[in-house]
Design a protein around this motif. Structure first.
Motif, short mmCIF file in Angstrom:
data_model
loop_
_atom_site.label_atom_id
_atom_site.label_comp_id
_atom_site.label_asym_id
_atom_site.label_seq_id
_atom_site.Cartn_x
_atom_site.Cartn_y
_atom_site.Cartn_z
N GLY A 104 -0.68 -0.58 -2.22
CA GLY A 104 -2.03 -0.58 -1.66
C GLY A 104 -2.18 0.60 -0.72
O GLY A 104 -1.31 1.48 -0.65
N THR A 105 -3.28 0.62 0.00
CA THR A 105 -3.51 1.71 0.94
C THR A 105 -3.58 1.18 2.38
O THR A 105 -3.84 0.01 2.62
N GLY A 106 -3.31 2.08 3.30
CA GLY A 106 -3.47 1.79 4.72
C GLY A 106 -4.42 2.82 5.31
O GLY A 106 -4.80 3.78 4.64
N VAL A 107 -4.80 2.61 6.56
CA VAL A 107 -5.72 3.53 7.24
C VAL A 107 -5.07 4.02 8.52
O VAL A 107 -4.58 3.22 9.33
N ILE A 108 -5.02 5.33 8.70
CA ILE A 108 -4.45 5.90 9.91
C ILE A 108 -5.34 5.54 11.10
O ILE A 108 -6.54 5.79 11.09
N ARG A 109 -4.74 4.95 12.13
CA ARG A 109 -5.50 4.54 13.31
C ARG A 109 -5.39 5.56 14.43
O ARG A 109 -6.36 5.84 15.12
N GLU A 110 -4.19 6.10 14.65
CA GLU A 110 -4.04 7.07 15.73
C GLU A 110 -2.75 7.86 15.59
O GLU A 110 -1.82 7.45 14.90
N ARG A 121 0.22 5.47 13.81
CA ARG A 121 -0.07 4.04 13.66
C ARG A 121 -0.97 3.85 12.44
O ARG A 121 -2.00 4.52 12.31
N ILE A 122 -0.59 2.94 11.56
CA ILE A 122 -1.31 2.73 10.31
C ILE A 122 -1.69 1.26 10.16
O ILE A 122 -0.83 0.37 10.22
N LYS A 123 -2.96 1.01 9.96
CA LYS A 123 -3.45 -0.34 9.71
C LYS A 123 -3.23 -0.67 8.24
O LYS A 123 -3.50 0.15 7.36
N ALA A 124 -2.76 -1.89 7.97
CA ALA A 124 -2.49 -2.29 6.59
C ALA A 124 -2.85 -3.75 6.38
O ALA A 124 -2.98 -4.52 7.34
N ALA A 125 -3.00 -4.12 5.13
CA ALA A 125 -3.36 -5.49 4.77
C ALA A 125 -2.18 -6.43 5.02
O ALA A 125 -1.01 -6.02 4.98
N PRO A 126 -2.46 -7.72 5.26
CA PRO A 126 -1.39 -8.70 5.52
C PRO A 126 -0.34 -8.75 4.41
O PRO A 126 0.85 -8.92 4.70
N GLU A 127 -0.76 -8.60 3.15
CA GLU A 127 0.21 -8.69 2.06
C GLU A 127 1.19 -7.52 2.07
O GLU A 127 2.30 -7.64 1.54
N THR A 167 4.91 18.05 4.84
CA THR A 167 4.10 17.04 4.16
C THR A 167 2.66 17.06 4.68
O THR A 167 2.33 17.79 5.61
N THR A 168 1.85 16.21 4.11
CA THR A 168 0.43 16.15 4.48
C THR A 168 0.14 15.19 5.63
O THR A 168 -0.98 15.18 6.15
N LEU A 169 1.11 14.38 6.05
CA LEU A 169 0.81 13.25 6.92
C LEU A 169 0.13 13.65 8.23
O LEU A 169 -0.85 13.02 8.65
N LEU A 170 0.61 14.67 8.90
CA LEU A 170 0.03 15.06 10.18
C LEU A 170 -1.20 15.94 10.03
O LEU A 170 -1.82 16.32 11.02
N ARG A 171 -1.56 16.25 8.79
CA ARG A 171 -2.77 17.03 8.53
C ARG A 171 -3.98 16.13 8.33
O ARG A 171 -5.11 16.60 8.24
N LYS A 172 -3.73 14.84 8.25
CA LYS A 172 -4.82 13.89 8.06
C LYS A 172 -5.45 13.54 9.41
O LYS A 172 -4.97 13.95 10.47
N ARG A 173 -6.51 12.74 9.38
CA ARG A 173 -7.24 12.36 10.58
C ARG A 173 -7.31 10.83 10.68
O ARG A 173 -7.22 10.14 9.66
N PRO A 174 -7.47 10.31 11.89
CA PRO A 174 -7.69 8.87 12.01
C PRO A 174 -8.87 8.45 11.13
O PRO A 174 -9.91 9.11 11.11
N GLY A 175 -8.68 7.38 10.39
CA GLY A 175 -9.70 6.92 9.45
C GLY A 175 -9.38 7.28 8.01
O GLY A 175 -9.94 6.68 7.08
N ASP A 176 -8.48 8.25 7.79
CA ASP A 176 -8.08 8.62 6.43
C ASP A 176 -7.18 7.54 5.83
O ASP A 176 -6.40 6.90 6.53
#
Length: 214
Positions: A104-110, A121-127, A167-176
């Motif tokens: 699944g996907t998560g959302v970058i929070r900060e 910090r990444i928000k993710a679904a309970p499963e 990698t691309t991880l630190l090139r993203k923004r909160p909400g991605d």
């Protein structure tokens, strides 16, 4: 099978969506070395099959399930993507077992800087969180990372400078959105122990695994 050690940043040349499925074309160099039609390349952690290639790019089919499970549909021409070829039998296993099958996907929070590292910090679904354990492994957009902290709504990883640069991880923004794959061993252990579908508060923890000989 992959290791989560990114080999190269590719550039999306085109994403052709036809109904629920489509094709993606990615400009690359290193991952094309020794690659043939039919080989697998992980794109942001998603195992895709090369259907055609030329000197500086490859094209892969993308099925509807991949679009549903991942953030691949968010890509646009010019987007950077993490690339890794399937692991060679005689290669080093530098990361962890990554199947390329996204949960699944998560959302970058900060993002938070601490000395030479960046906490993400990444928000993710309970499963998904049900199989995330502190000091365990997780694949984020195909990157093998160690979980530094877990809560009921999100988890955190700490990214070293090399990983941030390659990698691309630190090139993203909160909400991605980012693609997440839980540790494959943890998923099989939970299944074999009869834990059923992944739920919040899963009983699979590092302490539980140690107590049961894993």
């Amino acid at each position: 099978m992959f290791t989560g050690i990114i080999e190269e940043l590719g550039v999306v040349k085109g994403l052709a969506v036809r109904g629920p499925s489509g094709q993606i074309t990615i400009q690359a160099k290193k991952v094309l070395e020794g690659t043939r039609t039919g080989d697998s390349i992980a794109v942001n952690g998603i195992c895709l099959t090369v259907v055609s290639m030329d000197q500086d790019s490859f094209t892969a089919d993308v099925m509807a399930e991949t679009f549903r499970r991942s953030s691949l549909g968010d890509c646009q021409p010019g987007s950077l993507v993490n690339l890794e070829r399937a692991m060679a039998a005689d290669g080093r296993f530098g990361g962890h077992i990554v199947s390329g099958h996204i949960d699944g996907t998560g959302v970058i929070r900060e993002y938070r800087t601490e000395a030479n590292a960046v906490w993400v910090r990444i928000k993710a679904a309970p499963e998904i969180l049900g199989l995330v354990v502190e000091k365990g492994s997780i694949s984020i957009d195909g990157i093998s990372l160690t979980v530094a902290a877990v809560s009921g709504t999100d988890f955190q990883v700490s990214v070293i400078p090399h990983t941030g640069q390659e990698t691309t991880l630190l090139r993203k923004r909160p909400g991605d959105r980012v693609n997440l794959e839980n540790d494959l061993v943890g998923k099989y252990v939970e299944k074999l122990l009869g834990a059923g579908t992944r739920k919040p508060g899963s009983r699979i923890t590092m302490e539980f695994l140690e107590e049961n000989g894993f």
